[in-house]
Scaffold this active site. Structure first.
Site, mmCIF file in Angstrom:
data_model
loop_
_atom_site.group_PDB
_atom_site.id
_atom_site.type_symbol
_atom_site.label_atom_id
_atom_site.label_comp_id
_atom_site.label_asym_id
_atom_site.label_seq_id
_atom_site.Cartn_x
_atom_site.Cartn_y
_atom_site.Cartn_z
ATOM 1 N N GLU A 153 -9.924 -18.868 30.085
ATOM 2 C CA GLU A 153 -10.860 -18.237 29.150
ATOM 3 C C GLU A 153 -12.191 -18.074 29.883
ATOM 4 O O GLU A 153 -12.689 -19.031 30.482
ATOM 5 C CB GLU A 153 -11.038 -19.118 27.901
ATOM 6 C CG GLU A 153 -12.091 -18.628 26.925
ATOM 7 C CD GLU A 153 -11.832 -17.220 26.398
ATOM 8 O OE1 GLU A 153 -10.777 -17.005 25.781
ATOM 9 O OE2 GLU A 153 -12.688 -16.343 26.627
ATOM 10 N N GLU B 185 -2.407 -14.809 15.597
ATOM 11 C CA GLU B 185 -3.437 -15.837 15.394
ATOM 12 C C GLU B 185 -4.327 -15.541 14.190
ATOM 13 O O GLU B 185 -4.886 -16.456 13.589
ATOM 14 C CB GLU B 185 -4.290 -15.995 16.663
ATOM 15 C CG GLU B 185 -5.094 -14.756 17.002
ATOM 16 C CD GLU B 185 -5.840 -14.859 18.327
ATOM 17 O OE1 GLU B 185 -5.529 -15.744 19.129
ATOM 18 O OE2 GLU B 185 -6.732 -14.026 18.558
ATOM 19 N N HIS C 257 -6.016 -11.240 27.356
ATOM 20 C CA HIS C 257 -6.468 -11.183 25.959
ATOM 21 C C HIS C 257 -7.893 -10.637 25.954
ATOM 22 O O HIS C 257 -8.622 -10.789 26.926
ATOM 23 C CB HIS C 257 -6.370 -12.563 25.306
ATOM 24 C CG HIS C 257 -4.962 -12.857 24.880
ATOM 25 N ND1 HIS C 257 -4.631 -13.350 23.644
ATOM 26 C CD2 HIS C 257 -3.788 -12.665 25.529
ATOM 27 C CE1 HIS C 257 -3.328 -13.473 23.543
ATOM 28 N NE2 HIS C 257 -2.789 -13.079 24.679
ATOM 29 N N GLU C 258 -8.235 -9.978 24.848
ATOM 30 C CA GLU C 258 -9.502 -9.224 24.768
ATOM 31 C C GLU C 258 -9.613 -8.296 25.982
ATOM 32 O O GLU C 258 -10.578 -8.348 26.755
ATOM 33 C CB GLU C 258 -10.729 -10.153 24.686
ATOM 34 C CG GLU C 258 -10.735 -11.077 23.493
ATOM 35 C CD GLU C 258 -9.853 -12.305 23.701
ATOM 36 O OE1 GLU C 258 -9.827 -12.834 24.824
ATOM 37 O OE2 GLU C 258 -9.180 -12.720 22.740
ATOM 38 N N GLU D 193 -3.170 -8.434 25.060
ATOM 39 C CA GLU D 193 -3.316 -8.563 23.615
ATOM 40 C C GLU D 193 -3.887 -7.212 23.123
ATOM 41 O O GLU D 193 -3.150 -6.245 23.044
ATOM 42 C CB GLU D 193 -4.218 -9.758 23.296
ATOM 43 C CG GLU D 193 -4.255 -10.096 21.833
ATOM 44 C CD GLU D 193 -5.285 -11.183 21.528
ATOM 45 O OE1 GLU D 193 -5.015 -12.010 20.657
ATOM 46 O OE2 GLU D 193 -6.373 -11.182 22.140
ATOM 47 N N HIS E 56 -4.208 -20.967 31.400
ATOM 48 C CA HIS E 56 -5.121 -20.102 30.668
ATOM 49 C C HIS E 56 -6.487 -20.119 31.331
ATOM 50 O O HIS E 56 -6.968 -21.170 31.723
ATOM 51 C CB HIS E 56 -5.225 -20.623 29.220
ATOM 52 C CG HIS E 56 -6.117 -19.818 28.341
ATOM 53 N ND1 HIS E 56 -7.063 -20.378 27.525
ATOM 54 C CD2 HIS E 56 -6.204 -18.486 28.127
ATOM 55 C CE1 HIS E 56 -7.681 -19.426 26.836
ATOM 56 N NE2 HIS E 56 -7.181 -18.272 27.185
HETATM 57 C C1 NOJ Z 1 -8.566 -15.622 21.722
HETATM 58 C C2 NOJ Z 1 -7.162 -15.480 22.192
HETATM 59 O O1 NOJ Z 1 -6.544 -14.355 21.639
HETATM 60 C C3 NOJ Z 1 -6.430 -16.744 21.821
HETATM 61 O O2 NOJ Z 1 -5.066 -16.608 22.142
HETATM 62 C C4 NOJ Z 1 -7.059 -17.906 22.525
HETATM 63 O O3 NOJ Z 1 -6.429 -19.087 22.101
HETATM 64 C C5 NOJ Z 1 -8.532 -18.001 22.192
HETATM 65 N N1 NOJ Z 1 -9.174 -16.750 22.380
HETATM 66 C C6 NOJ Z 1 -9.231 -19.035 23.043
HETATM 67 O O4 NOJ Z 1 -9.425 -18.533 24.310
#
Ligand code: NOJ
Length: 665
Positions: free
Chosen positions: A379, A472, A447-448, A466, A377
């Protein structure tokens, strides 16, 4: 602002009282859909008909450039070009294998009659499932570097029908869809939007090949006319361009049934063929992950007493994946930089530096021995310059440890503190990540993201995104979680834009850390979501200990993620969906049936199966007495022989479902 309105007003005036040039028409190969182009006193307009009935009335086309300079009137038609195309290509992964790209094309070549005499081409493609059109700015003396301040494209829908849309929330599209009349739209909405017509048909408006432009959004201009409202840069400019330049395709899918809507490949066809020759390393798979614990607050992303991404936890997850035939393990919180997450600007993230309690060398070796893929991942918290500075090292690090898939994240209101996710700035970044990742044989699950537009045809390593209120939200949403109807809507709205990394498969519905929230489904519905929601990477989202002693986990073990064929057997947006898909690698079929807040009795016909063949159908369905609020967990698992002639009653509990695994006897 005021002067822009004057220009737009002028364009409109020409349209309202001017002379109409002769119409230029292009028809779909089956002759049912036609697009007409004309100039109304020099202003370009188009209209769309299906089966002889108007769908979109004369609608404006054109631009406002910098300095309130209009490029929407005073045109003459200096040429037209016609073309047609018929080819069948194969998807490396998808909801079906073969895709036919069959269309007739019309390009109108326009030139301003006075002043700078600039050139603008508009190309229309008419397919049997709808139309696409885009603007092309040819290379020319009087238009080189330019700014688009407004794209004037309109969709003047003939009838004030119901529209399913999502209020524009372009930081992540994590917002619910709802239905209203087009005339009731009083906000800006993001595409795709799906219109249900009074005679039970569907019109979906979106775009294709958003590569170096701003995302299209729509607002209602008047009655049932929607107008493009591009996401701006922080400067207010919508698009910075250099001729030659093309816009994305504006797309209108016209479908008689939900099945045609979901099986329209128009958006993919309007993207360029794959630039990745060898796609074998791009692996569709199910995955578990060190993830739900963070959302349940039993684990942390950062180092410390309950750090999730430890070597020991990772090996436990790899063991579970290997034992259950799950392809991959996602790991979040493995890399340095999480200590300020959501509080700082994200610039502390290091994408090639694991926390000390995460031994990447050992884990990667162990995963390899067990035949399990690692999905790491990244982020960014929206700090994209920080990410771009490390892109090559991040992907080289992944490649070194045989990681072929990365989930990226952009949790923040803005990118680099000021630009929107769906601005041209964001679009360029997302593209750069996917293109760079391809060089290192890394697939990306964003994601985002910016809303997908079919670019996965060109870069199939863009494996999922996503861009939806995913599972979530059931762990922490202030409104209590995703409402029961949510998953009956998204296959026909957000799902039209591409795969959704929804992350179903939660088996334990309450979050003690957030008492007001929960998963608002039954377990059987969780299983059915693997068929109803399409993604080539599908998570089994729960912590692995919650799957122990649960026989219904079998469905998640066996359900595929890559399909030879998809059929929407039945459904009504917002109420229920019944989806059948055939496995790409065997003769097996899978069905997912889900309902919203109302329990429902369906009659299920298996007539899509091979005639004369007996099949064993294994049902995972809501047990008697189940409903999502009071008794969501019991699942009845039973087998029965069926043939193509079989019709069976299926009861779905309130927010319940049925998942069916069908094999040849
Ligand atoms: C939002 C993401 O949709 C989620 O999957 C992730 O765990 C968190 N951000 C942290 O990055």
């Amino acid at each position: 602002m005021k002067r822009i309105s004057v220009i737009i007003g002028l364009c409109l005036l020409f349209m309202a009282c001017g002379k109409t040039s002769e119409k230029t028409v292009v028809q779909s190969p089956d002759g049912k859909i036609s697009v007409e182009f004309s100039l109304q006193d020099g202003a370009p307009v188009y209209s769309v008909q299906k089966d002889g009935k108007p769908i979109v009335e004369n609608s404006r086309l054109g631009f406002v450039l910098a300095g309130e300079d209009s490029l929407c009137s005073h045109f003459s038609l200096v040429g037209t070009k016609k073309d047609s195309h018929d080819e069948t290509w194969q998807q490396p992964w998808g909801e079906e294998i073969d895709v036919r790209n069959h269309y007739n094309e019309l390009t109108v070549q326009l030139q301003e009659t006075a002043g700078l005499k600039r050139l603008l081409n508009i190309t229309f493609r008419a397919f049997d499932d709808g139309i696409g059109f885009r603007y092309e700015f040819p290379e020319q003396e009087n238009l080189k570097e330019f700014e688009i301040h407004d794209e004037l494209t309109e969709f003047a829908l003939v009838n004030d029908d119901s529209i399913w849309s999502q209020h524009l929330f372009d930081r992540d599209y994590e917002i619910l869809y709802h239905k209203r009349l087009i005339s009731e739209v009083n906000d800006t909405v993001s595409t795709p939007v799906t219109i249900e017509t009074a005679d039970g048909k569907y019109i979906a408006i979106h775009e294709a090949a958003l590569i170096d432009y701003a995302k299209m959004n729509l607002f209602k201009k008047q009655n049932s006319t929607l107008k493009n409202d591009l996401t701006p840069w922080s400067t207010g400019v919508k698009v910075y361009a250099n001729a030659p330049f093309v816009s994305p395709w504006r797309t209108i899918v016209l479908a008689d049934h939900l099945n045609d809507l979901v099986n329209s490949r128009l958006m993919l066809n309007l993207n360029e063929p794959s630039k990745i020759a060898d796609t074998k390393w791009i692996q569709p798979m199910k995955y578990v992950g060190i993830w739900w614990g963070m959302h349940m607050k039993t684990m942390t992303w950062t180092e410390g007493a309950i750090h999730g991404a430890t070597t020991a936890n990772m090996m436990r997850y790899i063991d579970f994946a290997a034992a259950n035939g799950i392809g991959g393990v996602l790991v979040e919180g493995w890399n340095v930089g999480w200590d300020g997450y959501m509080m700082d600007d994200g610039s502390k993230f290091k994408f090639a530096q694991p926390y000390p309690d995460f031994d990447m060398e050992k884990i990667s070796q162990y995963a390899k021995e067990k035949g399990v893929a690692i999905i790491s991942h990244n982020e960014t918290a929206g700090a994209i310059t920080n990410y771009e500075n490390q892109l090559d090292s991040a992907f080289a690090f992944a490649q070194k440890y045989s990681i072929h898939a990365i989930k990226t994240g952009y949790v923040n209101a803005f990118l680099d503190g000021k630009e929107k996710h769906s601005s041209q700035y964001g679009v360029r970044h997302y593209r750069k990540v996917v293109e760079t990742a391809a060089n290192y044989q890394v697939a990306i699950d964003t994601h985002e993201p910016v809303m997908p537009t079919g670019w996965q045809r060109t870069y199939p390593n863009l494996i999922s995104q996503e861009g939806v209120r995913g599972q979530e939200w059931d762990a922490w949403s202030a409104d209590g979680g995703n409402p029961p109807e949510h998953t009956t809507i998204i296959p026909f709205t957000r799902g039209l834009a591409g795969p959704i990394d929804f992350t179903p498969g939660t088996f334990n519905f309450n979050n003690p850390a957030m008492p007001g929230t929960r998963v608002q489904t039954t377990i059987a519905k969780q299983l059915a979501l693997y068929v109803v929601i399409y993604s080539p990477v599908q998570m089994a989202s729960d912590m692995i200990e919650n799957y122990a002693g649960r026989p219904e986990f079998e469905f998640i073990r066996v359900v595929p993620v890559d399909w030879a064929k998809t059929i929407i057997l039945d459904g009504k947006i917002g109420d229920y969906v019944v989806t059948a898909r055939k496995d790409k690698h065997s003769d097996a079929w899978f069905i997912g049936a889900i309902t919203g807040e109302n329990a429902r009795d369906l009659s299920l016909s298996f007539s899509f199966l091979e005639k004369g063949q007996t099949y064993i159908a294994k049902f995972f369905r809501d047990a008697p007495g189940v409903d999502w609020k009071t008794n969501p967990y019991p699942v009845t698992i039973e087998e029965q022989e069926i043939t193509a002639e079989t019709t069976l009653p299926v009861h779905l509990a309130a927010s319940g479902g049925a998942a069916i695994w069908i094999r040849k006897k």
